[in-house]
Design a protein around this motif. Sequence first.
Motif, PDB file in Angstrom:
ATOM      1  N   GLY A 302      34.734 -34.559  -2.196  1.00  0.00           N
ATOM      2  CA  GLY A 302      33.285 -34.643  -2.312  1.00  0.00           C
ATOM      3  C   GLY A 302      32.814 -36.051  -1.997  1.00  0.00           C
ATOM      4  O   GLY A 302      33.365 -37.029  -2.495  1.00  0.00           O
ATOM      5  N   VAL A 303      31.803 -36.167  -1.137  1.00  0.00           N
ATOM      6  CA  VAL A 303      31.281 -37.481  -0.750  1.00  0.00           C
ATOM      7  C   VAL A 303      29.777 -37.489  -0.977  1.00  0.00           C
ATOM      8  O   VAL A 303      29.088 -36.507  -0.710  1.00  0.00           O
ATOM      9  N   LEU A 304      29.260 -38.600  -1.475  1.00  0.00           N
ATOM     10  CA  LEU A 304      27.819 -38.730  -1.691  1.00  0.00           C
ATOM     11  C   LEU A 304      27.097 -39.190  -0.431  1.00  0.00           C
ATOM     12  O   LEU A 304      25.871 -39.124  -0.371  1.00  0.00           O
ATOM     13  N   GLN A 305      27.864 -39.676   0.565  1.00  0.00           N
ATOM     14  CA  GLN A 305      27.289 -40.039   1.858  1.00  0.00           C
ATOM     15  C   GLN A 305      28.231 -39.550   2.953  1.00  0.00           C
ATOM     16  O   GLN A 305      29.414 -39.871   2.944  1.00  0.00           O
ATOM     17  N   TRP A 484      29.677 -32.971   1.771  1.00  0.00           N
ATOM     18  CA  TRP A 484      28.564 -33.798   1.306  1.00  0.00           C
ATOM     19  C   TRP A 484      27.955 -33.204   0.051  1.00  0.00           C
ATOM     20  O   TRP A 484      27.679 -31.996  -0.020  1.00  0.00           O
ATOM     21  N   GLN A 485      27.743 -34.041  -0.957  1.00  0.00           N
ATOM     22  CA  GLN A 485      27.133 -33.632  -2.217  1.00  0.00           C
ATOM     23  C   GLN A 485      25.744 -34.273  -2.314  1.00  0.00           C
ATOM     24  O   GLN A 485      25.641 -35.494  -2.438  1.00  0.00           O
ATOM     25  N   GLN A 490      25.788 -32.354  -9.618  1.00  0.00           N
ATOM     26  CA  GLN A 490      26.401 -31.144  -9.095  1.00  0.00           C
ATOM     27  C   GLN A 490      27.790 -31.433  -8.540  1.00  0.00           C
ATOM     28  O   GLN A 490      28.689 -30.592  -8.609  1.00  0.00           O
ATOM     29  N   ALA A 491      27.977 -32.628  -7.983  1.00  0.00           N
ATOM     30  CA  ALA A 491      29.300 -33.006  -7.487  1.00  0.00           C
ATOM     31  C   ALA A 491      30.322 -33.026  -8.613  1.00  0.00           C
ATOM     32  O   ALA A 491      31.472 -32.578  -8.448  1.00  0.00           O
ATOM     33  N   VAL A 492      29.924 -33.539  -9.760  1.00  0.00           N
ATOM     34  CA  VAL A 492      30.824 -33.563 -10.922  1.00  0.00           C
ATOM     35  C   VAL A 492      31.173 -32.131 -11.338  1.00  0.00           C
ATOM     36  O   VAL A 492      32.329 -31.816 -11.643  1.00  0.00           O
ATOM     37  N   THR A 493      30.161 -31.255 -11.340  1.00  0.00           N
ATOM     38  CA  THR A 493      30.407 -29.860 -11.696  1.00  0.00           C
ATOM     39  C   THR A 493      31.395 -29.210 -10.728  1.00  0.00           C
ATOM     40  O   THR A 493      32.295 -28.471 -11.138  1.00  0.00           O
ATOM     41  N   SER A 494      31.251 -29.506  -9.437  1.00  0.00           N
ATOM     42  CA  SER A 494      32.162 -28.940  -8.434  1.00  0.00           C
ATOM     43  C   SER A 494      33.583 -29.457  -8.634  1.00  0.00           C
ATOM     44  O   SER A 494      34.555 -28.709  -8.434  1.00  0.00           O
ATOM     45  N   LEU A 495      33.717 -30.710  -9.030  1.00  0.00           N
ATOM     46  CA  LEU A 495      35.050 -31.256  -9.301  1.00  0.00           C
ATOM     47  C   LEU A 495      35.670 -30.562 -10.504  1.00  0.00           C
ATOM     48  O   LEU A 495      36.857 -30.197 -10.488  1.00  0.00           O
ATOM     49  N   LEU A 496      34.902 -30.364 -11.549  1.00  0.00           N
ATOM     50  CA  LEU A 496      35.419 -29.708 -12.751  1.00  0.00           C
ATOM     51  C   LEU A 496      35.779 -28.250 -12.462  1.00  0.00           C
ATOM     52  O   LEU A 496      36.759 -27.728 -13.007  1.00  0.00           O
ATOM     53  N   ARG A 497      34.998 -27.622 -11.634  1.00  0.00           N
ATOM     54  CA  ARG A 497      35.239 -26.213 -11.287  1.00  0.00           C
ATOM     55  C   ARG A 497      36.503 -26.051 -10.459  1.00  0.00           C
ATOM     56  O   ARG A 497      37.174 -25.033 -10.510  1.00  0.00           O
ATOM     57  N   GLY A 498      36.843 -27.048  -9.657  1.00  0.00           N
ATOM     58  CA  GLY A 498      38.000 -26.955  -8.772  1.00  0.00           C
ATOM     59  C   GLY A 498      37.622 -26.792  -7.322  1.00  0.00           C
ATOM     60  O   GLY A 498      38.504 -26.721  -6.456  1.00  0.00           O
TER      61      GLY A 498
END
Length: 785
Positions: A302-305, A484-485, A490-498
């Motif tokens: 996941g990248v913020l940019q 891109w996040q 939401q990026a944190v949620t996606s990381l926790l989800r897998g």
Amino acid sequence: MLATNETFRRLCLAILLCGAFGASLVSECAGQVTPNYAIEGEPEDEGLELLQSEPYDLVRFKASAGGGWAKVMPFDFPKRVVPTKTTGALGMSVLGLPGKTYEAKWADIQSIELWEDRLIRETEQRMAKGDFAGAYPFLAILYRDNPGVARIEQMHREYLFNNAAAAYREKDLLKTLSMLEELRSVAPSFQTDQVLKIIGGITDQLMQKRMDEGKLGDAQKMLARLERDYTPEQVASIRTWNNKFLAMAEEKKQQAIAERDAGRWRVARRLAIDSLYLYPAIPGGKQLVREIDTAYPLVNVGVLQSATVLDPTSIENWPARRTGRLVYRALFEMRNAGSEGGEYQFLFGEAIPSPDRMELKLELAPEKLYGPLTQVDSFVLADRLQALASRSASSYQPSWAAALDSLSVPGPRSMGINLRRPHMLPQSLLQVKVDGSWAGLAEGSPTGAYAPATEASEPGVSRYLLEPSIPNTDGRPREVVEIWQNDAAQAVTSLLRGDLDALDHLFPADAARLRQNPAIRVQEYPLPTVHMLVPTSDHPYLSQRDFRRAVCYGIDRNDILKGELLGNVDIPGCQVISGPFPAGVTQDDPLAYAYDTSIAPLEYQPRLAALLKTMTQQRLAAEAAKDKTTPPELKPLRLGYPQDDLARIACQAIAQQLNMISIPVTLVELPTGVSRPEKGTCDLVYMVVALWEPLTDARRVLGPDGLAGSSDQLVGLGLRRLETARNWREVRERLYDLHSIAHHELPIIPLWQLVDSYAYRKELMGLGNDIVSLYQNLDRWRLAR
């Protein structure tokens, strides 16, 4: 013996009949009227005001004794129960008449209403009317002050049950569940079967509502909590939803198997992970993910940019530097900060500086490389280094040209670099991108381990494939997918989800929260980034030093850093700075060799900022009058920022503060992956700079060809003196001088320094702890589920 006195009774209407109180009351109360006692009627219903009253018991007197009532200090009855067998007199202290005790015959007392009885009555009346909000404060006091009293315990249970019923009628399911679960916690035996049945029905509705809204994660959290607090025999919805999640997970698993068999590994992995997320205990779920990862190791980052430019040597473009490391290599790559400047790795082998710092010997080892890099020998390398020093070449670098004296090439695997004068870190001058043209391929060809996928991808997704020439027998990722996040949370949620295996950049508050999760590892990049505002136009006001100082004084940098960016969490190394160089993380941080701690950052002084702005306007007006021209208008400063949540929040706060002191600012979001705006689009730009080697990066930031494009004579003199330093003592002294010059002249407006973090799931191994760039150790990454 108690006396009666009708004359006193008439004179003191608010005092109880003297047949009830002794004659000693006369001197205290003559002529007074108080609501704490009366000779007739009933006390007013105080309602909610009762909660603000001093606790009291209410004594009523018989009509034969003259009638009336009195509020008295609570009696010290055993267990607070009014005696049934009474003789003689009862002593009491009337509210409002401190220090005096009066007596009344038990025979004259009609009733005694205790304080808790009044609270109970108020509570029951409100509960009967359905006013549970009004009943709650009375009940709370009763429950607090009378623990274990059976009547109050029962009333508390009825309150919770009836309140839950009222909330259910109003379709407030969450409140209903909250009331019932509190009831279960304080009285698990209270109407157990009925309460559990209702809890099961409500949780079933809440679970379905979350699923209908697409809030799968919330539904799973609720189910996990139910499984922790109840058994399936108690709450039927647990078994119902476990079966539903298992069925959904099994469907995803079968789809994943079909995609795996078809060789569509990316889709297969996503479906397998979805299956595991839906039902972590699904039979064969982990084995399937492990099998796919073994056959086709793929990592989602996941990248913020997103990166649109690929350059591992960029100091101001975070995504270009990050993703550029995948596709290209640098001739010399900084790996970390050492005791004397940075620690650099020579791409083609080993670099050995001479003791006098006048020569750098390069030994090439092509057998350790792969792909086109194996074709580069010392003759090719010498041509490239000579081009860097040639004014006619497009790759010309003035700093390298000033340092280089000559090159010697004794053989294809070795060469020598001779310098004009001692240089403390000549390697730092050679942080240049190496592309395929160095090996005779097309210009821009990849030289890293990965290349961009040629097939089309979905929006916001960039895929990079392992070069076919690199054997994939050791489990390294065959594909890196950058996603891109657009929202950090939401990026944190996606990381926790897998859905993501790693996040390249975290908000400081998110980093602190993720550290508490055992499934996630959070690491800090060892080298901080410097955040600054860089002038990028010929705006007539920004060309004035006093106006730049006005901008600096007009920004409450400490408030924005602490409150907006760090979430009021103290993080070592995150601080407001007074110049363009990093201040380091610790007191003895070698990275801080350029930062003079004696120079304090300019404090937030909005009045001074407004004054400096006005002085600039007057100066420009005077100059225009002298030249008989029109004075320049203070047009809004166009403040550009990259597509990043942190930069966006910071710039919004900066614009708000400057607008408040009549320095107009408008915000401009830069295109995806862009850090330097096109000419004429911005006046200032928010930059996040990796200024990790001040010795050489100072010119890249402050020089006329650098980020600031400064033509200031003092800045230029400082840079030239720095480049002639012969030892580390001179380097430090001249960097301190340059820090002082930049602090006063403000070619850039320093903001703060941040220590950045990255996070990854524990199944992803081999990232390392001290990596300057996320992909620095990508060849060691392994998925181990």
